[in-house]
Design an enzyme around this catalytic site. Structure first.
Site, mmCIF file in Angstrom:
data_model
loop_
_atom_site.group_PDB
_atom_site.id
_atom_site.type_symbol
_atom_site.label_atom_id
_atom_site.label_comp_id
_atom_site.label_asym_id
_atom_site.label_seq_id
_atom_site.Cartn_x
_atom_site.Cartn_y
_atom_site.Cartn_z
ATOM 1 N N ASN A 110 44.533 55.446 68.995
ATOM 2 C CA ASN A 110 45.591 55.912 68.094
ATOM 3 C C ASN A 110 46.891 55.135 68.286
ATOM 4 O O ASN A 110 47.561 54.772 67.312
ATOM 5 C CB ASN A 110 45.836 57.412 68.286
ATOM 6 C CG ASN A 110 44.626 58.236 67.884
ATOM 7 O OD1 ASN A 110 43.659 57.694 67.330
ATOM 8 N ND2 ASN A 110 44.655 59.527 68.162
ATOM 9 N N THR A 155 70.277 43.753 24.421
ATOM 10 C CA THR A 155 70.023 45.112 24.891
ATOM 11 C C THR A 155 69.068 45.712 23.862
ATOM 12 O O THR A 155 69.138 45.365 22.666
ATOM 13 C CB THR A 155 71.309 45.972 24.967
ATOM 14 O OG1 THR A 155 71.873 46.054 23.667
ATOM 15 C CG2 THR A 155 72.330 45.367 25.925
ATOM 16 N N HIS A 156 68.159 46.533 24.302
ATOM 17 C CA HIS A 156 67.139 47.121 23.405
ATOM 18 C C HIS A 156 66.315 46.041 22.696
ATOM 19 O O HIS A 156 65.834 46.250 21.577
ATOM 20 C CB HIS A 156 67.769 48.047 22.358
ATOM 21 C CG HIS A 156 68.798 48.990 22.910
ATOM 22 N ND1 HIS A 156 68.494 50.251 23.385
ATOM 23 C CD2 HIS A 156 70.135 48.833 23.099
ATOM 24 C CE1 HIS A 156 69.596 50.844 23.817
ATOM 25 N NE2 HIS A 156 70.608 50.004 23.668
ATOM 26 N N SER A 277 42.556 29.229 24.984
ATOM 27 C CA SER A 277 41.627 30.204 24.427
ATOM 28 C C SER A 277 40.274 29.543 24.250
ATOM 29 O O SER A 277 40.190 28.369 23.898
ATOM 30 C CB SER A 277 42.140 30.693 23.070
ATOM 31 O OG SER A 277 41.074 31.202 22.297
ATOM 32 N N LYS A 283 45.725 27.539 21.172
ATOM 33 C CA LYS A 283 46.429 28.527 21.993
ATOM 34 C C LYS A 283 46.869 28.011 23.348
ATOM 35 O O LYS A 283 46.207 27.196 23.977
ATOM 36 C CB LYS A 283 45.519 29.735 22.220
ATOM 37 C CG LYS A 283 45.303 30.555 20.969
ATOM 38 C CD LYS A 283 46.414 31.530 20.753
ATOM 39 C CE LYS A 283 46.137 32.761 21.588
ATOM 40 N NZ LYS A 283 47.245 33.655 21.608
ATOM 41 N N GLU A 290 51.409 37.266 32.627
ATOM 42 C CA GLU A 290 50.723 38.514 32.266
ATOM 43 C C GLU A 290 50.025 39.141 33.467
ATOM 44 O O GLU A 290 50.011 40.366 33.632
ATOM 45 C CB GLU A 290 49.714 38.242 31.135
ATOM 46 C CG GLU A 290 50.406 37.949 29.808
ATOM 47 C CD GLU A 290 49.452 37.494 28.714
ATOM 48 O OE1 GLU A 290 48.225 37.557 28.907
ATOM 49 O OE2 GLU A 290 49.944 37.058 27.664
ATOM 50 N N TYR A 317 47.671 62.337 64.969
ATOM 51 C CA TYR A 317 46.755 61.443 64.255
ATOM 52 C C TYR A 317 45.667 62.219 63.512
ATOM 53 O O TYR A 317 45.106 63.193 64.018
ATOM 54 C CB TYR A 317 46.083 60.468 65.244
ATOM 55 C CG TYR A 317 45.128 59.505 64.559
ATOM 56 C CD1 TYR A 317 45.591 58.329 64.013
ATOM 57 C CD2 TYR A 317 43.771 59.811 64.423
ATOM 58 C CE1 TYR A 317 44.729 57.453 63.358
ATOM 59 C CE2 TYR A 317 42.907 58.942 63.775
ATOM 60 C CZ TYR A 317 43.394 57.758 63.242
ATOM 61 O OH TYR A 317 42.541 56.904 62.594
ATOM 62 N N GLN A 322 43.555 56.019 58.585
ATOM 63 C CA GLN A 322 42.835 54.750 58.596
ATOM 64 C C GLN A 322 42.915 54.035 57.245
ATOM 65 O O GLN A 322 42.749 52.813 57.167
ATOM 66 C CB GLN A 322 41.364 54.985 58.963
ATOM 67 C CG GLN A 322 40.525 53.730 58.929
ATOM 68 C CD GLN A 322 39.129 53.973 59.467
ATOM 69 O OE1 GLN A 322 38.944 54.120 60.662
ATOM 70 N NE2 GLN A 322 38.159 54.028 58.576
ATOM 71 N N LYS A 325 45.558 50.514 56.342
ATOM 72 C CA LYS A 325 45.498 49.050 56.449
ATOM 73 C C LYS A 325 45.053 48.410 55.140
ATOM 74 O O LYS A 325 45.615 47.387 54.724
ATOM 75 C CB LYS A 325 44.552 48.653 57.585
ATOM 76 C CG LYS A 325 45.186 48.873 58.952
ATOM 77 C CD LYS A 325 44.206 48.766 60.087
ATOM 78 C CE LYS A 325 43.277 49.962 60.202
ATOM 79 N NZ LYS A 325 43.965 51.257 60.424
HETATM 80 N N1 ARG Z 1 40.043 53.015 63.045
HETATM 81 C C1 ARG Z 1 41.082 53.979 63.196
HETATM 82 C C2 ARG Z 1 42.258 53.706 62.250
HETATM 83 O O1 ARG Z 1 42.327 52.688 61.699
HETATM 84 C C3 ARG Z 1 41.634 53.978 64.568
HETATM 85 C C4 ARG Z 1 40.765 54.703 65.482
HETATM 86 C C5 ARG Z 1 41.255 56.033 65.771
HETATM 87 N N2 ARG Z 1 40.171 56.893 65.529
HETATM 88 C C6 ARG Z 1 40.056 58.108 66.009
HETATM 89 N N3 ARG Z 1 38.988 58.736 65.691
HETATM 90 N N4 ARG Z 1 40.997 58.670 66.697
HETATM 91 O O2 ARG Z 1 43.100 54.540 62.089
#
Ligand code: ARG
Length: 457
Positions: A110, A155-156, A277, A283, A290, A317, A322, A325
Protein backbone atom coordinates in the site's frame (compact mmCIF):
# COMPACT_ATOMS: atom_id res chain seq x y z
CA UNK A 1 0.71 -23.64 -1.44
CA UNK A 2 0.55 -24.26 -5.15
CA UNK A 3 0.97 -20.70 -6.31
CA UNK A 4 3.70 -18.20 -5.61
CA UNK A 5 1.56 -15.74 -3.75
CA UNK A 6 3.31 -13.55 -1.22
CA UNK A 7 0.28 -13.64 1.01
CA UNK A 8 -0.42 -17.32 0.48
CA UNK A 9 0.19 -18.45 4.08
CA UNK A 10 -3.38 -18.30 5.24
CA UNK A 11 -4.79 -19.63 1.98
CA UNK A 12 -5.17 -23.25 1.07
CA UNK A 13 -6.99 -22.91 -2.24
CA UNK A 14 -5.74 -21.33 -5.46
CA UNK A 15 -7.00 -18.07 -6.81
CA UNK A 16 -9.62 -18.60 -9.48
CA UNK A 17 -8.29 -17.75 -12.93
CA UNK A 18 -11.15 -15.29 -13.35
CA UNK A 19 -10.17 -13.51 -10.14
CA UNK A 20 -6.58 -13.33 -11.25
CA UNK A 21 -7.56 -11.77 -14.51
CA UNK A 22 -10.15 -9.48 -12.95
CA UNK A 23 -7.81 -8.08 -10.31
CA UNK A 24 -4.81 -7.47 -12.58
CA UNK A 25 -3.70 -3.84 -12.68
CA UNK A 26 -1.93 -1.54 -15.11
CA UNK A 27 1.34 -1.27 -13.21
CA UNK A 28 3.69 -3.07 -15.59
CA UNK A 29 5.14 0.18 -16.90
CA UNK A 30 6.20 1.02 -13.34
CA UNK A 31 8.72 -1.79 -13.16
CA UNK A 32 11.77 0.49 -13.06
CA UNK A 33 10.05 2.78 -10.55
CA UNK A 34 9.36 -0.15 -8.27
CA UNK A 35 12.99 -1.13 -8.39
CA UNK A 36 14.20 2.40 -7.66
CA UNK A 37 11.91 2.56 -4.63
CA UNK A 38 13.01 -0.88 -3.47
CA UNK A 39 16.69 -0.04 -3.81
CA UNK A 40 16.30 3.08 -1.68
CA UNK A 41 14.24 1.16 0.89
CA UNK A 42 16.75 -1.72 1.11
CA UNK A 43 19.72 0.62 1.48
CA UNK A 44 17.97 2.43 4.30
CA UNK A 45 17.06 -0.86 6.02
CA UNK A 46 20.74 -1.83 5.86
CA UNK A 47 21.97 1.56 7.12
CA UNK A 48 19.55 1.47 10.02
CA UNK A 49 20.60 -2.07 10.97
CA UNK A 50 17.05 -3.29 10.42
CA UNK A 51 18.33 -5.99 8.08
CA UNK A 52 21.95 -7.29 7.85
CA UNK A 53 24.16 -5.08 5.71
CA UNK A 54 25.19 -8.04 3.51
CA UNK A 55 21.54 -8.78 2.74
CA UNK A 56 20.91 -5.14 1.90
CA UNK A 57 23.89 -5.21 -0.47
CA UNK A 58 22.74 -8.46 -2.06
CA UNK A 59 19.24 -7.01 -2.51
CA UNK A 60 20.55 -3.83 -4.14
CA UNK A 61 22.85 -5.78 -6.48
CA UNK A 62 20.12 -8.28 -7.30
CA UNK A 63 17.61 -5.54 -8.03
CA UNK A 64 20.12 -3.99 -10.44
CA UNK A 65 20.28 -7.29 -12.30
CA UNK A 66 16.50 -7.61 -12.36
CA UNK A 67 16.29 -4.13 -13.82
CA UNK A 68 18.85 -4.98 -16.53
CA UNK A 69 16.84 -8.09 -17.41
CA UNK A 70 13.68 -5.99 -17.62
CA UNK A 71 15.28 -3.32 -19.78
CA UNK A 72 16.71 -6.00 -22.05
CA UNK A 73 13.24 -7.46 -22.48
CA UNK A 74 14.17 -10.71 -20.75
CA UNK A 75 11.41 -10.63 -18.17
CA UNK A 76 8.33 -12.65 -18.97
CA UNK A 77 5.20 -11.27 -17.35
CA UNK A 78 3.50 -13.94 -15.26
CA UNK A 79 -0.10 -13.12 -14.39
CA UNK A 80 -0.07 -15.52 -11.44
CA UNK A 81 2.41 -13.14 -9.76
CA UNK A 82 -0.30 -10.48 -9.48
CA UNK A 83 1.38 -7.11 -9.72
CA UNK A 84 4.65 -5.34 -10.35
CA UNK A 85 5.69 -5.46 -6.70
CA UNK A 86 5.40 -9.22 -6.44
CA UNK A 87 7.07 -9.69 -9.82
CA UNK A 88 10.12 -7.75 -8.75
CA UNK A 89 10.40 -9.62 -5.47
CA UNK A 90 9.99 -13.01 -7.12
CA UNK A 91 12.64 -12.21 -9.73
CA UNK A 92 14.92 -10.97 -6.97
CA UNK A 93 14.52 -14.22 -5.08
CA UNK A 94 15.56 -16.12 -8.19
CA UNK A 95 18.74 -14.03 -8.26
CA UNK A 96 19.76 -13.90 -4.59
CA UNK A 97 17.73 -16.51 -2.76
CA UNK A 98 16.28 -16.06 0.72
CA UNK A 99 17.79 -12.63 1.39
CA UNK A 100 15.10 -11.33 -0.99
CA UNK A 101 12.59 -12.11 1.73
CA UNK A 102 13.98 -9.24 3.83
CA UNK A 103 13.19 -6.55 1.26
CA UNK A 104 9.57 -6.24 2.27
CA UNK A 105 10.48 -5.55 5.92
CA UNK A 106 8.66 -2.45 7.16
CA UNK A 107 6.82 -2.05 3.89
CA UNK A 108 3.40 -2.80 2.48
CA UNK A 109 2.28 -2.80 -1.10
CA UNK A 110 0.00 0.00 0.00
CA UNK A 111 2.79 2.47 0.72
CA UNK A 112 4.83 0.94 -2.10
CA UNK A 113 2.13 1.62 -4.68
CA UNK A 114 1.54 5.08 -3.26
CA UNK A 115 5.22 5.75 -3.88
CA UNK A 116 5.02 4.50 -7.45
CA UNK A 117 1.97 6.60 -8.15
CA UNK A 118 3.74 9.68 -6.93
CA UNK A 119 6.78 8.92 -9.06
CA UNK A 120 4.56 8.33 -12.07
CA UNK A 121 2.62 11.57 -11.63
CA UNK A 122 5.78 13.53 -10.87
CA UNK A 123 7.35 12.39 -14.14
CA UNK A 124 4.18 13.04 -16.07
CA UNK A 125 4.10 16.57 -14.60
CA UNK A 126 7.70 17.11 -15.72
CA UNK A 127 6.85 15.97 -19.23
CA UNK A 128 3.77 18.19 -19.29
CA UNK A 129 5.77 21.17 -18.02
CA UNK A 130 8.36 20.68 -20.77
CA UNK A 131 5.78 20.22 -23.51
CA UNK A 132 3.74 23.24 -22.40
CA UNK A 133 6.87 25.37 -22.15
CA UNK A 134 7.62 24.55 -25.78
CA UNK A 135 4.03 25.31 -26.75
CA UNK A 136 4.01 28.68 -24.99
CA UNK A 137 7.28 29.57 -26.75
CA UNK A 138 5.54 28.94 -30.06
CA UNK A 139 2.85 31.44 -29.06
CA UNK A 140 5.51 33.97 -28.00
CA UNK A 141 7.12 33.69 -31.43
CA UNK A 142 3.89 33.84 -33.40
CA UNK A 143 2.45 36.56 -31.16
CA UNK A 144 5.48 38.78 -31.67
CA UNK A 145 5.59 38.11 -35.40
CA UNK A 146 1.92 38.92 -35.92
CA UNK A 147 1.67 41.75 -33.40
CA UNK A 148 0.59 44.17 -36.13
CA UNK A 149 -1.51 41.91 -38.35
CA UNK A 150 -5.20 42.72 -38.12
CA UNK A 151 -7.97 40.17 -37.95
CA UNK A 152 -11.59 40.23 -36.83
CA UNK A 153 -12.10 39.53 -33.15
CA UNK A 154 -15.27 37.56 -32.41
CA UNK A 155 -17.81 37.16 -29.70
CA UNK A 156 -20.62 34.63 -30.24
CA UNK A 157 -18.76 33.76 -33.49
CA UNK A 158 -20.00 37.13 -34.78
CA UNK A 159 -17.44 39.70 -35.88
CA UNK A 160 -17.06 42.08 -32.97
CA UNK A 161 -13.99 44.35 -33.07
CA UNK A 162 -10.65 44.22 -34.84
CA UNK A 163 -7.79 42.64 -32.95
CA UNK A 164 -4.36 41.55 -34.09
CA UNK A 165 -3.58 37.96 -34.88
CA UNK A 166 -0.73 38.23 -32.40
CA UNK A 167 -3.15 39.28 -29.68
CA UNK A 168 -5.49 36.40 -30.48
CA UNK A 169 -2.66 33.87 -30.41
CA UNK A 170 -1.12 35.27 -27.23
CA UNK A 171 -4.46 34.74 -25.49
CA UNK A 172 -3.72 31.03 -25.88
CA UNK A 173 -0.14 31.60 -24.78
CA UNK A 174 -1.46 32.95 -21.47
CA UNK A 175 -3.82 29.98 -21.04
CA UNK A 176 -1.09 27.45 -21.67
CA UNK A 177 1.29 29.27 -19.33
CA UNK A 178 -1.28 28.90 -16.56
CA UNK A 179 -1.69 25.25 -17.52
CA UNK A 180 2.05 24.79 -17.20
CA UNK A 181 2.05 26.46 -13.80
CA UNK A 182 -0.81 24.26 -12.66
CA UNK A 183 1.33 21.21 -13.45
CA UNK A 184 4.12 22.79 -11.42
CA UNK A 185 1.81 23.20 -8.42
CA UNK A 186 0.55 19.67 -8.86
CA UNK A 187 4.11 18.38 -8.93
CA UNK A 188 4.90 20.15 -5.67
CA UNK A 189 1.95 18.55 -3.86
CA UNK A 190 2.71 15.18 -5.45
CA UNK A 191 6.36 15.18 -4.47
CA UNK A 192 5.89 13.82 -0.95
CA UNK A 193 7.37 10.46 0.03
CA UNK A 194 4.88 7.92 1.48
CA UNK A 195 7.15 4.92 2.29
CA UNK A 196 7.10 4.15 5.99
CA UNK A 197 3.32 4.38 6.10
CA UNK A 198 3.06 0.60 5.98
CA UNK A 199 -0.33 -0.81 5.11
CA UNK A 200 -2.02 2.09 6.92
CA UNK A 201 -0.70 2.55 10.46
CA UNK A 202 2.99 3.37 10.01
CA UNK A 203 5.87 1.15 10.99
CA UNK A 204 7.36 -0.17 14.27
CA UNK A 205 10.90 -0.15 12.79
CA UNK A 206 13.38 2.73 13.22
CA UNK A 207 13.12 3.84 9.60
CA UNK A 208 14.98 6.84 8.26
CA UNK A 209 12.25 8.09 5.98
CA UNK A 210 13.97 11.39 5.24
CA UNK A 211 16.99 9.69 3.68
CA UNK A 212 14.74 7.61 1.43
CA UNK A 213 12.96 10.79 0.39
CA UNK A 214 16.26 12.47 -0.44
CA UNK A 215 17.52 9.47 -2.40
CA UNK A 216 14.32 9.34 -4.45
CA UNK A 217 14.17 13.08 -5.06
CA UNK A 218 11.16 13.88 -2.86
CA UNK A 219 10.74 17.21 -1.08
CA UNK A 220 9.62 15.68 2.19
CA UNK A 221 7.80 12.79 3.83
CA UNK A 222 4.09 12.34 4.36
CA UNK A 223 2.74 13.36 7.78
CA UNK A 224 -0.08 10.85 8.06
CA UNK A 225 0.19 7.18 7.13
CA UNK A 226 -3.52 6.77 6.48
CA UNK A 227 -3.68 9.79 4.21
CA UNK A 228 -0.52 8.66 2.43
CA UNK A 229 -1.86 5.21 1.61
CA UNK A 230 -5.52 6.04 1.04
CA UNK A 231 -5.71 9.32 -0.85
CA UNK A 232 -5.18 9.98 -4.52
CA UNK A 233 -6.10 13.65 -4.70
CA UNK A 234 -2.81 14.33 -6.45
CA UNK A 235 -3.98 12.09 -9.26
CA UNK A 236 -7.28 13.92 -9.55
CA UNK A 237 -5.29 17.15 -9.56
CA UNK A 238 -3.00 15.87 -12.28
CA UNK A 239 -6.00 14.89 -14.39
CA UNK A 240 -7.58 18.28 -13.79
CA UNK A 241 -4.37 19.86 -15.08
CA UNK A 242 -4.60 17.60 -18.13
CA UNK A 243 -8.26 18.49 -18.50
CA UNK A 244 -7.79 22.26 -18.55
CA UNK A 245 -4.90 21.85 -20.96
CA UNK A 246 -6.96 19.64 -23.25
CA UNK A 247 -9.93 22.00 -22.95
CA UNK A 248 -7.72 24.89 -24.05
CA UNK A 249 -6.34 22.79 -26.89
CA UNK A 250 -9.86 21.93 -27.96
CA UNK A 251 -10.66 25.63 -28.25
CA UNK A 252 -7.75 26.44 -30.51
CA UNK A 253 -8.40 23.17 -32.33
CA UNK A 254 -11.90 24.39 -33.08
CA UNK A 255 -10.48 27.66 -34.39
CA UNK A 256 -8.00 25.87 -36.62
CA UNK A 257 -10.86 23.82 -38.05
CA UNK A 258 -13.00 26.92 -38.63
CA UNK A 259 -10.15 29.04 -39.95
CA UNK A 260 -9.14 26.34 -42.42
CA UNK A 261 -12.66 26.25 -43.90
CA UNK A 262 -13.43 28.03 -47.17
CA UNK A 263 -15.92 30.16 -45.23
CA UNK A 264 -13.17 31.68 -43.09
CA UNK A 265 -10.12 31.03 -45.25
CA UNK A 266 -7.84 32.41 -42.54
CA UNK A 267 -5.29 29.60 -42.59
CA UNK A 268 -3.89 27.08 -45.02
CA UNK A 269 -3.18 23.71 -43.48
CA UNK A 270 0.37 22.48 -43.91
CA UNK A 271 0.45 19.17 -45.78
CA UNK A 272 2.36 17.54 -42.96
CA UNK A 273 -0.50 18.15 -40.54
CA UNK A 274 -3.52 17.54 -42.75
CA UNK A 275 -5.24 14.51 -44.18
CA UNK A 276 -7.17 13.81 -47.36
CA UNK A 277 -10.39 12.07 -48.27
CA UNK A 278 -10.52 8.57 -49.71
CA UNK A 279 -13.32 9.68 -52.03
CA UNK A 280 -13.17 13.45 -52.59
CA UNK A 281 -9.87 14.24 -54.28
CA UNK A 282 -9.89 17.94 -53.40
CA UNK A 283 -10.20 17.54 -49.64
CA UNK A 284 -7.70 18.65 -47.06
CA UNK A 285 -8.91 18.12 -43.53
CA UNK A 286 -7.74 19.36 -40.15
CA UNK A 287 -7.78 15.92 -38.54
CA UNK A 288 -5.05 16.74 -36.04
CA UNK A 289 -7.14 19.54 -34.60
CA UNK A 290 -10.28 17.43 -34.68
CA UNK A 291 -8.63 14.59 -32.82
CA UNK A 292 -7.23 16.91 -30.16
CA UNK A 293 -10.78 18.24 -29.74
CA UNK A 294 -12.16 14.70 -29.79
CA UNK A 295 -9.76 13.39 -27.16
CA UNK A 296 -10.99 15.93 -24.66
CA UNK A 297 -13.67 13.44 -23.72
CA UNK A 298 -11.08 10.86 -22.76
CA UNK A 299 -9.16 13.27 -20.55
CA UNK A 300 -12.23 14.66 -18.78
CA UNK A 301 -13.44 11.07 -18.46
CA UNK A 302 -10.35 10.03 -16.52
CA UNK A 303 -10.74 12.99 -14.16
CA UNK A 304 -14.32 11.99 -13.43
CA UNK A 305 -13.16 8.39 -13.17
CA UNK A 306 -10.71 9.03 -10.32
CA UNK A 307 -13.02 11.43 -8.51
CA UNK A 308 -15.84 8.92 -8.53
CA UNK A 309 -13.45 6.06 -7.74
CA UNK A 310 -12.50 7.78 -4.49
CA UNK A 311 -15.93 9.06 -3.57
CA UNK A 312 -17.26 7.40 -0.44
CA UNK A 313 -14.15 5.23 0.09
CA UNK A 314 -13.65 4.66 3.80
CA UNK A 315 -10.08 5.00 5.09
CA UNK A 316 -7.62 3.61 4.45
CA UNK A 317 -6.50 1.60 1.37
CA UNK A 318 -9.19 -0.09 -0.72
CA UNK A 319 -8.53 -2.03 -3.87
CA UNK A 320 -10.65 0.45 -5.81
CA UNK A 321 -7.56 2.64 -5.75
CA UNK A 322 -5.76 0.32 -8.12
CA UNK A 323 -7.77 1.89 -10.91
CA UNK A 324 -5.70 5.05 -10.52
CA UNK A 325 -2.65 4.13 -12.59
CA UNK A 326 -4.58 3.34 -15.76
CA UNK A 327 -6.31 6.71 -15.38
CA UNK A 328 -3.04 8.62 -15.07
CA UNK A 329 -1.56 6.83 -18.05
CA UNK A 330 -4.65 7.32 -20.21
CA UNK A 331 -4.94 11.01 -19.30
CA UNK A 332 -1.25 11.61 -19.87
CA UNK A 333 -1.19 9.71 -23.16
CA UNK A 334 -4.12 11.64 -24.56
CA UNK A 335 -3.00 15.07 -23.39
CA UNK A 336 0.76 15.26 -23.83
CA UNK A 337 0.94 14.18 -27.48
CA UNK A 338 -1.82 16.71 -28.18
CA UNK A 339 0.32 19.49 -26.68
CA UNK A 340 3.32 18.31 -28.64
CA UNK A 341 1.61 18.13 -32.00
CA UNK A 342 0.15 21.61 -31.58
CA UNK A 343 3.60 22.97 -30.81
CA UNK A 344 4.74 21.45 -34.11
CA UNK A 345 1.67 22.28 -36.22
CA UNK A 346 0.98 25.90 -35.25
CA UNK A 347 4.23 27.35 -36.62
CA UNK A 348 3.56 25.50 -39.87
CA UNK A 349 0.11 27.03 -40.42
CA UNK A 350 -0.05 29.44 -43.32
CA UNK A 351 -1.86 32.50 -42.00
CA UNK A 352 -3.74 34.28 -44.80
CA UNK A 353 -3.03 37.78 -43.56
CA UNK A 354 -4.64 39.84 -46.37
CA UNK A 355 -7.87 37.91 -45.99
CA UNK A 356 -7.83 38.43 -42.24
CA UNK A 357 -7.07 42.13 -42.66
CA UNK A 358 -9.97 42.55 -45.11
CA UNK A 359 -12.38 40.73 -42.82
CA UNK A 360 -11.25 42.83 -39.85
CA UNK A 361 -12.85 45.96 -41.31
CA UNK A 362 -16.13 44.38 -42.41
CA UNK A 363 -19.43 43.84 -40.62
CA UNK A 364 -19.43 47.22 -38.88
CA UNK A 365 -16.51 46.13 -36.73
CA UNK A 366 -15.62 49.78 -36.07
CA UNK A 367 -19.07 50.71 -34.74
CA UNK A 368 -17.82 50.77 -31.15
CA UNK A 369 -15.01 53.11 -32.18
CA UNK A 370 -17.55 55.44 -33.80
CA UNK A 371 -19.45 55.52 -30.50
CA UNK A 372 -16.17 56.11 -28.63
CA UNK A 373 -15.51 59.05 -30.99
CA UNK A 374 -18.70 60.71 -29.80
CA UNK A 375 -17.88 59.94 -26.18
CA UNK A 376 -14.59 61.77 -26.60
CA UNK A 377 -16.61 64.75 -27.82
CA UNK A 378 -18.63 64.68 -24.62
CA UNK A 379 -21.62 62.50 -25.55
CA UNK A 380 -22.63 59.98 -22.84
CA UNK A 381 -21.76 56.44 -23.98
CA UNK A 382 -25.36 55.18 -23.83
CA UNK A 383 -26.51 58.00 -26.13
CA UNK A 384 -23.58 57.45 -28.47
CA UNK A 385 -24.41 53.74 -28.60
CA UNK A 386 -27.97 54.60 -29.65
CA UNK A 387 -26.80 57.05 -32.32
CA UNK A 388 -24.37 54.58 -33.85
CA UNK A 389 -26.97 51.83 -33.71
CA UNK A 390 -29.10 54.08 -35.91
CA UNK A 391 -26.19 54.65 -38.29
CA UNK A 392 -25.65 50.89 -38.64
CA UNK A 393 -29.36 50.37 -39.27
CA UNK A 394 -29.25 52.97 -42.04
CA UNK A 395 -26.14 51.42 -43.60
CA UNK A 396 -27.83 48.04 -43.62
CA UNK A 397 -30.85 49.54 -45.36
CA UNK A 398 -28.59 51.16 -47.95
CA UNK A 399 -26.38 48.07 -48.27
CA UNK A 400 -23.17 49.94 -47.48
CA UNK A 401 -20.43 49.90 -44.86
CA UNK A 402 -19.45 52.58 -42.35
CA UNK A 403 -16.45 53.56 -44.46
CA UNK A 404 -18.76 54.44 -47.33
CA UNK A 405 -20.62 57.10 -45.36
CA UNK A 406 -19.97 60.77 -46.04
CA UNK A 407 -19.34 63.42 -43.39
CA UNK A 408 -22.89 64.70 -44.06
CA UNK A 409 -24.30 61.23 -43.35
CA UNK A 410 -22.48 61.22 -40.02
CA UNK A 411 -23.49 64.78 -39.15
CA UNK A 412 -27.12 63.99 -39.89
CA UNK A 413 -26.86 61.33 -37.20
CA UNK A 414 -25.08 63.62 -34.72
CA UNK A 415 -23.75 67.19 -35.05
CA UNK A 416 -20.57 66.40 -33.08
CA UNK A 417 -19.09 64.36 -35.92
CA UNK A 418 -16.18 66.15 -37.59
CA UNK A 419 -14.05 65.34 -40.66
CA UNK A 420 -11.66 63.21 -38.59
CA UNK A 421 -14.33 60.51 -38.29
CA UNK A 422 -13.54 59.66 -41.92
CA UNK A 423 -9.99 58.78 -40.87
CA UNK A 424 -11.18 56.00 -38.58
CA UNK A 425 -9.93 52.66 -39.83
CA UNK A 426 -8.82 49.27 -38.55
CA UNK A 427 -5.27 50.43 -37.94
CA UNK A 428 -6.31 53.46 -35.91
CA UNK A 429 -8.80 51.35 -33.94
CA UNK A 430 -6.03 48.88 -33.11
CA UNK A 431 -3.51 51.58 -32.24
CA UNK A 432 -6.05 53.21 -29.91
CA UNK A 433 -6.11 50.18 -27.62
CA UNK A 434 -2.79 51.21 -26.23
CA UNK A 435 -2.94 50.06 -22.64
CA UNK A 436 -1.59 47.03 -20.80
CA UNK A 437 -3.47 43.98 -22.04
CA UNK A 438 -4.73 45.80 -25.14
CA UNK A 439 -4.44 44.85 -28.79
CA UNK A 440 -2.38 47.85 -30.00
CA UNK A 441 0.58 46.37 -31.89
CA UNK A 442 3.17 47.85 -29.54
CA UNK A 443 1.29 46.38 -26.56
CA UNK A 444 1.05 42.98 -28.24
CA UNK A 445 4.78 43.02 -28.92
CA UNK A 446 5.39 43.87 -25.26
CA UNK A 447 2.97 41.14 -24.16
CA UNK A 448 4.89 38.56 -26.20
CA UNK A 449 8.10 39.62 -24.48
CA UNK A 450 6.44 39.58 -21.06
CA UNK A 451 5.02 36.11 -21.67
CA UNK A 452 8.46 34.85 -22.58
CA UNK A 453 9.80 36.33 -19.35
CA UNK A 454 6.98 34.76 -17.32
CA UNK A 455 7.86 31.43 -18.87
CA UNK A 456 11.36 31.70 -17.49
CA UNK A 457 10.27 32.47 -13.92
N1 ARG B 1 -1.85 -3.44 -7.03
C1 ARG B 1 -2.34 -2.61 -5.98
C2 ARG B 1 -2.63 -1.18 -6.47
O1 ARG B 1 -2.23 -0.84 -7.50
C3 ARG B 1 -1.37 -2.49 -4.87
C4 ARG B 1 -1.40 -3.67 -4.02
C5 ARG B 1 -2.13 -3.44 -2.80
N2 ARG B 1 -3.06 -4.50 -2.71
C6 ARG B 1 -3.65 -4.89 -1.61
N3 ARG B 1 -4.45 -5.88 -1.73
N4 ARG B 1 -3.50 -4.26 -0.49
O2 ARG B 1 -3.26 -0.43 -5.78
Amino acid sequence: MTEQRQWGGRFSGDMDALTREYTAGADRTLFAHDIAGSVAHARMLGRQGIIPAEDADAIVTGLGEVLSDWLAGHVEWRPELEDVHTHVETLLRAKIGDAAGRLHTARSRNDQVALLNRMLVREACDDAIDALTRLVLVFCDLGGRHAGDAMPGYTHVQRAQPVTLGHHLLAYGEMFLRDRDRFRDCRRRTNVMPLGSGALAGSPYPLDRESVAVELGFEGVSRNSMDATADRDFIAEFLFCCSTTQMHLSRIAEEVVLWASAEFGFVGLPDGFATGSSMMPQKKNADVAELARGRTGRVFGELINVLVMQKGLPLAYNRDLQEDKAAVIAGRDACLPSVEIFAAMLPALEFRLPRMRAAAGESFSLATDVADYLVKKGVPFRDAHMVVGGIVRECEARGCGLHELSLEDYQRAHPFFGPDILGLDVESALAARDLPGGTAPNRVRAAATALRAALEE
